[in-house]
Design an enzyme around this catalytic site. Structure first.
Site, short mmCIF file in Angstrom:
data_model
loop_
_atom_site.label_atom_id
_atom_site.label_comp_id
_atom_site.label_asym_id
_atom_site.label_seq_id
_atom_site.Cartn_x
_atom_site.Cartn_y
_atom_site.Cartn_z
N SER A 196 3.78 -7.30 -52.99
CA SER A 196 3.64 -7.63 -54.39
C SER A 196 4.86 -6.74 -55.31
O SER A 196 5.12 -6.60 -55.16
CB SER A 196 2.17 -7.84 -54.67
OG SER A 196 1.80 -7.37 -56.19
N LYS A 206 -0.17 -1.93 -51.06
CA LYS A 206 0.61 -2.15 -50.73
C LYS A 206 2.45 -1.31 -50.67
O LYS A 206 2.89 -2.01 -49.64
CB LYS A 206 1.34 -3.81 -51.49
CG LYS A 206 0.09 -4.35 -51.98
CD LYS A 206 0.26 -5.41 -50.79
CE LYS A 206 -0.95 -6.62 -51.26
NZ LYS A 206 -1.29 -7.08 -49.86
N TYR A 209 -5.01 -1.26 -54.96
CA TYR A 209 -4.23 -2.36 -54.70
C TYR A 209 -2.90 -2.62 -54.54
O TYR A 209 -2.71 -2.34 -53.38
CB TYR A 209 -4.67 -3.96 -55.37
CG TYR A 209 -4.32 -5.26 -55.22
CD1 TYR A 209 -3.88 -5.46 -54.07
CD2 TYR A 209 -2.78 -5.42 -55.60
CE1 TYR A 209 -3.71 -6.64 -53.40
CE2 TYR A 209 -2.19 -5.65 -55.73
CZ TYR A 209 -2.68 -6.83 -54.31
OH TYR A 209 -1.90 -8.02 -53.98
P1 NAD Z 1 -6.43 -14.92 -50.97
O1 NAD Z 1 -7.55 -13.94 -51.11
O2 NAD Z 1 -6.85 -16.45 -51.16
O3 NAD Z 1 -6.21 -14.95 -48.90
C1 NAD Z 1 -6.05 -13.44 -48.38
C2 NAD Z 1 -7.28 -14.44 -46.61
O4 NAD Z 1 -7.33 -13.45 -45.69
C3 NAD Z 1 -8.48 -15.10 -47.39
O5 NAD Z 1 -8.71 -16.11 -46.54
C4 NAD Z 1 -9.57 -14.34 -46.64
O6 NAD Z 1 -10.49 -14.29 -46.11
C5 NAD Z 1 -8.48 -13.21 -45.84
N1 NAD Z 1 -9.12 -12.51 -45.20
C6 NAD Z 1 -9.19 -11.32 -46.14
N2 NAD Z 1 -9.06 -9.63 -45.09
C7 NAD Z 1 -8.97 -10.29 -43.88
C8 NAD Z 1 -10.11 -10.13 -42.76
N3 NAD Z 1 -9.50 -7.98 -42.91
N4 NAD Z 1 -9.79 -9.99 -41.45
C9 NAD Z 1 -8.97 -11.60 -41.75
N5 NAD Z 1 -8.94 -11.88 -43.06
C10 NAD Z 1 -8.99 -11.48 -43.93
O7 NAD Z 1 -5.11 -14.41 -50.86
P2 NAD Z 1 -3.94 -14.88 -51.54
O8 NAD Z 1 -4.02 -15.08 -52.66
O9 NAD Z 1 -4.05 -16.00 -50.81
O10 NAD Z 1 -2.97 -14.25 -51.11
C11 NAD Z 1 -2.59 -13.33 -49.95
C12 NAD Z 1 -1.51 -12.13 -49.90
O11 NAD Z 1 -0.65 -12.19 -50.91
C13 NAD Z 1 -2.25 -10.98 -50.00
O12 NAD Z 1 -2.05 -10.45 -49.33
C14 NAD Z 1 -2.51 -10.94 -51.59
O13 NAD Z 1 -2.41 -10.01 -52.15
C15 NAD Z 1 -0.58 -10.93 -51.70
N6 NAD Z 1 -0.30 -11.48 -53.13
C16 NAD Z 1 -1.42 -12.02 -53.84
C17 NAD Z 1 -1.10 -12.40 -54.90
C18 NAD Z 1 -1.44 -13.15 -55.74
O14 NAD Z 1 -1.36 -13.72 -57.17
N7 NAD Z 1 -1.87 -14.34 -54.97
C19 NAD Z 1 0.54 -11.63 -55.28
C20 NAD Z 1 0.94 -10.78 -54.54
C21 NAD Z 1 0.54 -10.67 -53.80
C1 WQD Z 2 -0.91 -13.19 -66.17
C2 WQD Z 2 -0.95 -12.23 -67.75
C3 WQD Z 2 -2.66 -11.63 -69.11
C4 WQD Z 2 -6.26 -13.91 -67.74
C5 WQD Z 2 -1.33 -10.48 -61.62
C6 WQD Z 2 -1.71 -8.48 -60.40
C7 WQD Z 2 -0.85 -8.67 -59.15
C8 WQD Z 2 -0.50 -10.26 -58.91
C9 WQD Z 2 -0.23 -11.16 -59.82
C10 WQD Z 2 -1.18 -9.96 -56.61
C11 WQD Z 2 -0.84 -11.50 -68.63
C12 WQD Z 2 -2.87 -12.58 -69.27
C13 WQD Z 2 -4.75 -13.19 -67.74
C14 WQD Z 2 -6.80 -14.09 -68.48
C15 WQD Z 2 -4.64 -13.74 -70.30
N1 WQD Z 2 -1.13 -10.53 -58.04
N2 WQD Z 2 -4.19 -12.93 -69.24
N3 WQD Z 2 -5.58 -14.09 -70.85
O1 WQD Z 2 -1.28 -9.34 -64.30
O2 WQD Z 2 0.87 -10.10 -64.56
O3 WQD Z 2 -0.52 -10.22 -61.96
O4 WQD Z 2 -1.86 -11.04 -60.43
O5 WQD Z 2 -0.05 -8.53 -56.34
O6 WQD Z 2 0.07 -7.78 -59.32
O7 WQD Z 2 -2.09 -8.03 -61.42
O8 WQD Z 2 -1.42 -11.90 -63.79
O9 WQD Z 2 -2.97 -13.90 -64.37
O10 WQD Z 2 -3.82 -11.46 -64.58
O11 WQD Z 2 -1.82 -12.71 -65.65
O12 WQD Z 2 -4.23 -13.17 -71.52
O13 WQD Z 2 -7.63 -14.59 -69.07
O14 WQD Z 2 -1.72 -13.55 -68.30
O15 WQD Z 2 -2.98 -10.33 -69.70
O16 WQD Z 2 -0.09 -11.21 -69.41
P1 WQD Z 2 -0.97 -10.47 -63.35
P2 WQD Z 2 -2.40 -12.01 -64.52
#
Ligand code: NAD
Ligand code: WQD
Length: 337
Positions: free
Chosen positions: A124, A152, A148
């Site tokens: 991330s 990562k 979190y």
């Molecule tokens: P998500 O929660 O929709 O998907 C994760 C999946 O993993 C879910 O289906 C959950 O049931 C499964 N899971 C969790 N722990 C498990 C375990 N121990 N064993 C088996 N299954 C398990 O999340 P996502 O948004 O699809 O994110 C996927 C990955 O990408 C995550 O590692 C997340 O940290 C990373 N990521 C997400 C974002 C984002 O904003 N969505 C941003 C950066 C990184």
């Molecule tokens: C985006 C913008 C908020 C909600 C997060 C994690 C990051 C990654 C992606 C996993 C910001 C603003 C938000 C609301 C708002 N995840 N906001 N009202 O914080 O950039 O990233 O998700 O790895 O690690 O930190 O994403 O969608 O929460 O916020 O004004 O109700 O929207 O302040 O500027 P963020 P976000």
């Protein structure tokens, strides 16, 4: 070629299953459905027109993983499974360290046992911590600011150590920026449990009437209009980035951290306006206090992904909003409909 997808029923995993099958890969999903539903995989099957092999198991369960590797000839793994809510990670850090780190340790150990040394990991942009300058380049210093993010960062370090110990491994550490949007069919998309933490699902739930109004966290940031700027990326572009990363790990050795973003910054109000245009619905909002820990601006330098993977994002913010709206309006209560 067969790809094991941990967390394949989740938001990014489900879209990646679709793109991998379209690209000709066989996929095997393992998910414990902690943050997803089995229904997701039925919908993925409908999109791709064939069954998806899946195991309901926890990735920390070594015996379950061994069974999967024995029953399938896996060539590479994409590791999505994990917990991902930043705020929650400060309240229950042990659960985050356990789920995210232990799952990766067990997975890599079983991969080593079966001599499968090709992994794409969901990292991330949060691993850059509080950066001094934008855009973010992969060579910049790292440092997480919440549990979190630390999971990562630690996993990235673990995987780098693994490669140093055994250069047969091929590891892609994909640093995602802000994934939004949904598959064009409108049948799969983001379905957070409870009140969304992230901006896009919050906006789309206001649009369908599940939430009364959007709170914009901070109107006095040093940005184009005072609201926070982020690099939103269409989840289908992100999924395509995984297809390219799987191809890379299959054909190369090394350990590379790679940003997956568009390189474009979009403010909260700009995203809200684009969504209003796509949905033809007014989103009521108020300017609320800043959310602690939120930086003014976060966006990627996406050059390395183009150079190493031959990938770049193609879909713009209007398309991200149109596809989110098709998903949310067709499934106002997500997969519960
Ligand atoms: P998500 O929660 O929709 O998907 C994760 C999946 O993993 C879910 O289906 C959950 O049931 C499964 N899971 C969790 N722990 C498990 C375990 N121990 N064993 C088996 N299954 C398990 O999340 P996502 O948004 O699809 O994110 C996927 C990955 O990408 C995550 O590692 C997340 O940290 C990373 N990521 C997400 C974002 C984002 O904003 N969505 C941003 C950066 C990184
Ligand atoms: C985006 C913008 C908020 C909600 C997060 C994690 C990051 C990654 C992606 C996993 C910001 C603003 C938000 C609301 C708002 N995840 N906001 N009202 O914080 O950039 O990233 O998700 O790895 O690690 O930190 O994403 O969608 O929460 O916020 O004004 O109700 O929207 O302040 O500027 P963020 P976000």
């Amino acid at each position: 070629m067969s790809v094991l997808i941990t967390g394949g029923a989740g938001y990014i995993g489900s879209h990646t299953c679709v793109e991998l099958v379209k690209a000709g890969y066989d996929v095997v999903v393992v998910d414990n459905f902690y943050n997803s539903k089995k229904e997701v995989l039925k919908r993925v099957e409908n999109i791709v027109g064939k069954p998806i092999k899946f195991y309901e198991a926890d990735v920390r369960d070594r015996d379950a993983l061994v069974k999967i590797f024995k029953e399938n000839s896996i060539d590479s793994v994409i590791h999505f499974a994990g917990l991902k809510a930043v705020g929650e990670s400060s309240r229950i850090p042990l659960e985050y360290y356990d789920n995210n780190i232990v799952s990766t340790l067990v997975l890599c150990d079983v991969m080593r046992e079966f001599n499968v040394k090709k992994i794409v990991f969901s990292s991330s942009a949060t691993v850059y911590g509080v950066a001094k300058e934008m855009p973010l380049v992969e060579t910049m210093p790292l440092g997480a600011i919440n549990p979190y993010g630390r999971t990562k960062l630690f996993i990235e370090e673990m995987l780098r150590d693994l490669f140093v110990s055994d250069s047969d491994w091929s590891i892609a550490l994909l640093r995602y920026f802000n994934p939004i949007g949904a598959h064009e069919s409108g049948t799969i998309g983001e379905d957070p449990k409870g009140i969304p933490n992230n901006l896009m699902p919050y906006i789309s739930q206001v649009a369908v009437g599940r939430l009364p109004k959007l709170s914009v966290y901070g109107g006095d940031y040093n940005t184009v209009d005072g609201t926070g700027v982020r690099d939103y990326i269409h989840v289908v572009d992100l999924a395509d980035g995984h297809v390219k990363a799987v191809k890379w790990v299959l054909g190369n050795k090394g350990c590379e951290a790679i940003n997956l973003g568009t390189g474009n910054g979009v403010s909260v109000l700009q995203l809200k306006d684009a969504f209003q245009k796509a949905a033809q619905i007014e989103i009521p909002f108020e300017i609320a206090p800043r959310r602690p820990g939120d930086p003014d601006e976060v966006y990627a330098n996406a050059n390395k992904a183009k150079k190493v993977l031959g990938w770049e994002a193609k879909l713009d913010i209007d398309k991200m909003c149109e596809d989110t709206w098709r998903w949310q309006s067709g499934n106002p209560n997500g997969y519960n409909d």
